[in-house]
Design an enzyme around this catalytic site. Structure first.
Site, PDB file in Angstrom:
ATOM      1  N   CYS A   2      -8.481  25.997  13.307  1.00  0.00           N
ATOM      2  CA  CYS A   2      -9.445  25.350  12.433  1.00  0.00           C
ATOM      3  C   CYS A   2      -9.297  23.839  12.568  1.00  0.00           C
ATOM      4  O   CYS A   2      -8.194  23.312  12.664  1.00  0.00           O
ATOM      5  CB  CYS A   2      -9.289  25.713  10.968  1.00  0.00           C
ATOM      6  SG  CYS A   2      -9.473  27.452  10.628  1.00  0.00           S
ATOM      7  N   ARG A  27      -9.973  23.865  18.481  1.00  0.00           N
ATOM      8  CA  ARG A  27      -9.069  24.473  17.495  1.00  0.00           C
ATOM      9  C   ARG A  27      -9.624  25.787  16.929  1.00  0.00           C
ATOM     10  O   ARG A  27      -8.913  26.516  16.240  1.00  0.00           O
ATOM     11  CB  ARG A  27      -8.824  23.493  16.341  1.00  0.00           C
ATOM     12  CG  ARG A  27      -8.213  22.184  16.772  1.00  0.00           C
ATOM     13  CD  ARG A  27      -8.027  21.269  15.589  1.00  0.00           C
ATOM     14  NE  ARG A  27      -7.086  21.805  14.646  1.00  0.00           N
ATOM     15  CZ  ARG A  27      -5.773  21.633  14.700  1.00  0.00           C
ATOM     16  NH1 ARG A  27      -5.253  20.916  15.666  1.00  0.00           N
ATOM     17  NH2 ARG A  27      -4.988  22.169  13.800  1.00  0.00           N
ATOM     18  N   TRP A  73     -11.340  29.023  12.944  1.00  0.00           N
ATOM     19  CA  TRP A  73     -10.732  30.118  13.713  1.00  0.00           C
ATOM     20  C   TRP A  73     -10.357  31.147  12.671  1.00  0.00           C
ATOM     21  O   TRP A  73      -9.488  30.894  11.837  1.00  0.00           O
ATOM     22  CB  TRP A  73      -9.504  29.610  14.470  1.00  0.00           C
ATOM     23  CG  TRP A  73      -8.915  30.633  15.393  1.00  0.00           C
ATOM     24  CD1 TRP A  73      -9.284  30.898  16.677  1.00  0.00           C
ATOM     25  CD2 TRP A  73      -7.818  31.518  15.105  1.00  0.00           C
ATOM     26  NE1 TRP A  73      -8.505  31.897  17.196  1.00  0.00           N
ATOM     27  CE2 TRP A  73      -7.597  32.300  16.252  1.00  0.00           C
ATOM     28  CE3 TRP A  73      -7.019  31.740  13.990  1.00  0.00           C
ATOM     29  CZ2 TRP A  73      -6.614  33.264  16.321  1.00  0.00           C
ATOM     30  CZ3 TRP A  73      -6.034  32.712  14.054  1.00  0.00           C
ATOM     31  CH2 TRP A  73      -5.833  33.464  15.219  1.00  0.00           C
ATOM     32  N   ASN A  99      -7.473  24.194   6.593  1.00  0.00           N
ATOM     33  CA  ASN A  99      -6.863  24.698   7.829  1.00  0.00           C
ATOM     34  C   ASN A  99      -5.484  25.223   7.448  1.00  0.00           C
ATOM     35  O   ASN A  99      -4.664  24.458   6.950  1.00  0.00           O
ATOM     36  CB  ASN A  99      -6.758  23.540   8.837  1.00  0.00           C
ATOM     37  CG  ASN A  99      -5.832  23.827  10.008  1.00  0.00           C
ATOM     38  OD1 ASN A  99      -5.250  22.937  10.580  1.00  0.00           O
ATOM     39  ND2 ASN A  99      -5.704  25.073  10.375  1.00  0.00           N
ATOM     40  N   GLY A 100      -5.253  26.521   7.650  1.00  0.00           N
ATOM     41  CA  GLY A 100      -3.955  27.096   7.297  1.00  0.00           C
ATOM     42  C   GLY A 100      -4.147  28.465   6.678  1.00  0.00           C
ATOM     43  O   GLY A 100      -5.221  29.069   6.782  1.00  0.00           O
ATOM     44  N   GLU A 484       2.747  32.703  34.323  1.00  0.00           N
ATOM     45  CA  GLU A 484       1.759  31.700  33.929  1.00  0.00           C
ATOM     46  C   GLU A 484       0.408  31.976  34.600  1.00  0.00           C
ATOM     47  O   GLU A 484      -0.645  31.859  33.967  1.00  0.00           O
ATOM     48  CB  GLU A 484       2.302  30.301  34.277  1.00  0.00           C
ATOM     49  CG  GLU A 484       1.383  29.138  34.006  1.00  0.00           C
ATOM     50  CD  GLU A 484       0.921  29.010  32.548  1.00  0.00           C
ATOM     51  OE1 GLU A 484       1.421  29.729  31.675  1.00  0.00           O
ATOM     52  OE2 GLU A 484       0.021  28.189  32.321  1.00  0.00           O
ATOM     53  N   LYS A 488      -3.054  32.705  32.575  1.00  0.00           N
ATOM     54  CA  LYS A 488      -4.276  31.902  32.766  1.00  0.00           C
ATOM     55  C   LYS A 488      -5.465  32.810  33.025  1.00  0.00           C
ATOM     56  O   LYS A 488      -6.538  32.603  32.478  1.00  0.00           O
ATOM     57  CB  LYS A 488      -4.132  30.936  33.955  1.00  0.00           C
ATOM     58  CG  LYS A 488      -3.259  29.719  33.802  1.00  0.00           C
ATOM     59  CD  LYS A 488      -3.768  28.669  32.859  1.00  0.00           C
ATOM     60  CE  LYS A 488      -3.363  28.977  31.469  1.00  0.00           C
ATOM     61  NZ  LYS A 488      -2.142  28.463  30.955  1.00  0.00           N
ATOM     62  N   GLU A 491      -6.534  34.903  29.802  1.00  0.00           N
ATOM     63  CA  GLU A 491      -7.110  34.220  28.646  1.00  0.00           C
ATOM     64  C   GLU A 491      -8.498  33.669  28.893  1.00  0.00           C
ATOM     65  O   GLU A 491      -9.280  33.589  27.970  1.00  0.00           O
ATOM     66  CB  GLU A 491      -6.165  33.140  28.101  1.00  0.00           C
ATOM     67  CG  GLU A 491      -5.879  32.013  29.034  1.00  0.00           C
ATOM     68  CD  GLU A 491      -4.850  31.044  28.464  1.00  0.00           C
ATOM     69  OE1 GLU A 491      -4.735  30.918  27.249  1.00  0.00           O
ATOM     70  OE2 GLU A 491      -4.186  30.392  29.277  1.00  0.00           O
ATOM     71  N   HIS A 507      10.168  49.187  39.842  1.00  0.00           N
ATOM     72  CA  HIS A 507      10.625  49.959  38.683  1.00  0.00           C
ATOM     73  C   HIS A 507       9.479  50.357  37.757  1.00  0.00           C
ATOM     74  O   HIS A 507       9.702  50.664  36.597  1.00  0.00           O
ATOM     75  CB  HIS A 507      11.683  49.157  37.916  1.00  0.00           C
ATOM     76  CG  HIS A 507      12.893  48.862  38.746  1.00  0.00           C
ATOM     77  ND1 HIS A 507      13.793  49.830  39.098  1.00  0.00           N
ATOM     78  CD2 HIS A 507      13.313  47.717  39.333  1.00  0.00           C
ATOM     79  CE1 HIS A 507      14.734  49.298  39.858  1.00  0.00           C
ATOM     80  NE2 HIS A 507      14.465  48.017  40.020  1.00  0.00           N
ATOM     81  N   LYS A 606      -6.653  26.294  20.428  1.00  0.00           N
ATOM     82  CA  LYS A 606      -5.694  25.449  21.132  1.00  0.00           C
ATOM     83  C   LYS A 606      -4.415  25.250  20.339  1.00  0.00           C
ATOM     84  O   LYS A 606      -3.338  25.116  20.895  1.00  0.00           O
ATOM     85  CB  LYS A 606      -6.368  24.104  21.392  1.00  0.00           C
ATOM     86  CG  LYS A 606      -5.553  23.150  22.219  1.00  0.00           C
ATOM     87  CD  LYS A 606      -5.721  23.449  23.673  1.00  0.00           C
ATOM     88  CE  LYS A 606      -4.793  22.661  24.551  1.00  0.00           C
ATOM     89  NZ  LYS A 606      -4.439  23.415  25.749  1.00  0.00           N
TER      90      LYS A 606
HETATM   91  C1  F6R Z   1      -2.040  29.216  27.165  1.00  0.00           C
HETATM   92  C2  F6R Z   1      -1.885  28.457  25.961  1.00  0.00           C
HETATM   93  C3  F6R Z   1      -1.019  29.008  24.880  1.00  0.00           C
HETATM   94  C4  F6R Z   1      -0.080  27.909  24.362  1.00  0.00           C
HETATM   95  C5  F6R Z   1       0.701  28.419  23.140  1.00  0.00           C
HETATM   96  C6  F6R Z   1       1.706  27.398  22.653  1.00  0.00           C
HETATM   97  O1  F6R Z   1      -2.866  28.562  28.074  1.00  0.00           O
HETATM   98  O2  F6R Z   1      -2.423  27.400  25.825  1.00  0.00           O
HETATM   99  O3  F6R Z   1      -0.303  30.116  25.313  1.00  0.00           O
HETATM  100  O4  F6R Z   1       0.776  27.546  25.388  1.00  0.00           O
HETATM  101  O5  F6R Z   1      -0.192  28.727  22.113  1.00  0.00           O
HETATM  102  O6  F6R Z   1       1.078  26.223  22.282  1.00  0.00           O
HETATM  103  P1  F6R Z   1       1.860  24.855  22.151  1.00  0.00           P
HETATM  104  O7  F6R Z   1       2.356  24.483  23.494  1.00  0.00           O
HETATM  105  O8  F6R Z   1       0.852  23.897  21.629  1.00  0.00           O
HETATM  106  O9  F6R Z   1       2.990  25.098  21.194  1.00  0.00           O
END
Ligand code: F6R
Length: 611
Positions: A2, A27, A73, A99-100, A484, A488, A491, A507, A606
């Site tokens: 949010c 957000r 969100w 937000n929260g 990673e 990517k 998501e 395994h 984010k």
């Molecule tokens: C993946 C992504 C998330 C963040 C995770 C932690 O692309 O962006 O997996 O890495 O939510 O976020 P931060 O780094 O802001 O604590």
């Protein structure tokens, strides 16, 4: 999660709020709304993105000098118009954005319903605003006092802004656990979840602390504690440039951020790697140097991509500094009564610096006496402020929801940290250190070269865009890169993908392999190269479709693979910084070809400020 924006001053509030909400859309983007205060308090809100709200209010009278807006969100209640913020109190004389999460909302709601309050949404936020209204009525007090008393009753996290028709020319805000920054202009004030909605109007900001209440009235900013003690605002200068939060000609923020990596990696090293002088510096650890030298253990806490950077750091620190490292998901660590002592160092890694689970893990480790070191990107963020010491990654604002340049910046900073610790502990020779410094200095150029693979990778993406599953394999330093790469792809393209240590495949996951299964193998030349070649043979024997990431000039793997991506060679321990780049590009192109919203993938946000 949010985004909130508010404005009070001499300009028209609504355009500033809408522009700010667009900036904060990373957000959350389930619904959006604004409240505008003139003689009346008006709320407009709509399910969907900020652009939907913009269309909805286009023909409405939105003239006001005071207002607030929210991009959501969803936590409590599905994304729809009713659950969108702002929320009115029952009398419709007070409105709130939040937000929260209010954890005790159910008990409060029952009590408020008994007092005659009527609810139109499923949200915890509507409970908050009715609580303020009820307290105001019961105590016959000012809005400010009612907000202050309400903060004593709610349990959970919040960044709120409150407007009331009975309190004209006034804006009240408060925070606990969710970020909030105030911009101070000439006779005007801005409030937002981060500085991006503020930067083009002023660079003077105040980061609000937990349990502080902000009252802006008659051109004056006043901050008090929840206990009603006056606080002196600490005004800081923002160093962010407007360009850094715009797309700069790229189709998506994610692509821009992938291409920024040569620069962002360089920025992460600036002043820290001084090749000519032969020095490594990291201001953040200076005061804690002995603690690092004598650490009995390092625990890394993080989530998502930052957790993957933590896994790379485990290899780096154990290799170079010979200190045992444990890498923990912050969300698990915080709830499992971990053993932590005063001789432990906890490294918290977070791009946003606001991740609720990582913050909670820090608080837990702090309470047991550990020293906390933060690796954050967002300056002034909650995690950066909660740690004893730390190093910013200096990657610049990352707007695309999928983390790219933040990952390589985190790995760069953690590499420098491991090198410095190895040097101080005498676990790395001067020659090896020097070699690494020289090699690290070449990484921005090597990443630039890896970016030239973009067109080739797009071709590969065309081939695989309709796949339903992907497997990513890597060993050693490239194992976290495999994780990673898979994250990517999942998501942003919604294709199921798994990252696995290449040798672990036999395994279980090997059962998934058939002629339809794309398997990305990171097989650059390093100490496990031969082993990975054998793993590729195992995949080939089962007819899997191999996409191999290899070191330039490799002649062994190309005959075995359907597609080969050659990346510049570098030292094994620095390879994640280069080998991750083609994986970022592959997921980007697949997502674009599938018509997905790359910068705002469904269900994600984010900044994850809920646990
Ligand atoms: C993946 C992504 C998330 C963040 C995770 C932690 O692309 O962006 O997996 O890495 O939510 O976020 P931060 O780094 O802001 O604590």
């Amino acid at each position: 999660m949010c985004g909130i924006v508010a404005y009070i001053g001499h300009r028209e509030a609504c355009p500033i709020i809408i522009k700010g909400l667009h900036r904060l859309e990373y957000r959350g983007y389930d619904s959006a709304g604004v409240a505008l205060l003139t003689d009346e308090l008006t709320v407009y809100k709509k399910k969907g993105k900020v652009s939907e709200l913009e269309g909805f209010i286009a023909a409405k009278d939105t003239k006001a000098n005071i207002g607030m807006g929210h991009t959501r969100w969803a936590t409590h209640g599905e994304p729809n118009d009713e659950n969108a913020h702002p929320h009115f109190s029952t009398s419709e004389r007070i409105a709130i954005i939040h937000n929260g999460i209010i954890e005790n909302y159910a008990a409060l709601k029952t009590h408020l319903q008994q007092q005659g309050h009527v609810f139109h949404s499923d949200t915890d936020t509507e409970v908050f605003v009715n609580l303020i209204e009820e307290i105001k009525k019961q105590n016959d007090c000012s809005l400010e006092e009612a907000v202050r008393l309400a903060l004593h009753e709610v349990v959970g996290a919040y960044a709120i802004v409150v407007l009331s028709q009975d309190a004209p020319n006034q804006l009240i805000a408060a925070r606990k656990g969710s970020p909030m920054v105030i911009g101070i202009g000439e006779g005007e004030f801005f409030i937002a979840s981060d500085a991006t909605p503020i930067i083009e109007y002023t660079n003077e900001v105040v980061y609000v602390n937990d349990y502080e209440i902000v009252v802006i009235r008659d051109g004056q900013l006043n901050i008090r504690s929840r206990e009603d003690v006056n606080q002196t605002p600490y005004i800081q200068k923002l160093e962010m440039e407007l360009d850094s939060i715009e797309k700069g000609g790229y189709e998506h923020f994610m692509l821009k951020e992938i291409f920024e990596q040569p620069r962002s990696i360089m920025d992460s090293m600036r002043g820290r790697l001084e090749l000519e002088a032969g020095h490594l510096n990291m201001g953040g650890i200076r005061a804690y140097e002995q603690k690092f030298v004598n650490a009995q253990r390092i625990i890394i806490v993080a989530c998502g991509t930052s957790w993957h950077a933590g896994l790379v750091a485990e290899y780096l620190i154990e290799d170079l500094a010979r200190i045992p490292v444990e890498v923990e998901y912050a969300s698990e660590f915080r709830y499992r009564n971990p053993i932590i002592t005063e001789r432990d160092i906890v490294i918290a890694i977070s791009q946003s610096g606001e991740t609720a689970d990582t913050l909670a893990a820090i608080e837990l480790a702090k309470s047991k006496g550990a020293t906390i070191f933060g690796v954050c990107n967002v300056v002034g963020s909650s995690i950066a402020r909660a740690t004893d010491a730390g190093a910013y990654t200096h990657a610049g604002p990352e707007i695309g929801v999928a983390s790219t340049k933040a990952f390589t910046a985190q790995v760069t900073v953690l590499t420098l940290l491991a090198m410095i610790m190895g040097q101080k502990r005498g676990t790395i020779t001067d020659t090896k250190l020097r070699e690494l410094m020289v090699e690290l200095d070449t990484i921005p150029t090597k990443v630039e070269k890896a970016l030239l693979l973009d067109a080739q990778i797009r071709e590969i993406a065309v081939e695989f865009k309709d796949a339903t599953n992907f497997l990513y394999l890597g060993r050693g330093y490239n194992f976290p890169v495999a994780l990673e790469g898979a994250l990517k792809l999942k998501e942003i393209s919604y294709i199921h993908a798994e990252g696995y240590p290449a040798a672990e495949m036999k395994h279980g996951p090997i059962a998934l392999i058939d002629e339809n299964m794309p398997i990305v193998v990171i097989a650059t030349r390093d100490s496990s190269y031969e082993k990975v070649v054998s793993n590729i043979q195992e995949v080939k024997a089962r007819k899997g479709r191999i996409i191999a990431i290899v070191s330039e000039g490799d002649t062994v793997i190309p005959p075995m693979a359907e597609f080969v991506i050659e990346v510049p060679h570098t030292s094994e321990i620095l390879m994640p910084l280069v080998s991750v780049v083609p994986l970022q590009l592959l997921s980007y192109h697949i997502a674009v070809l599938r018509g997905c919203n790359v910068d705002q993938p469904r269900n994600l946000a984010k900044s994850v400020t809920v646990e």
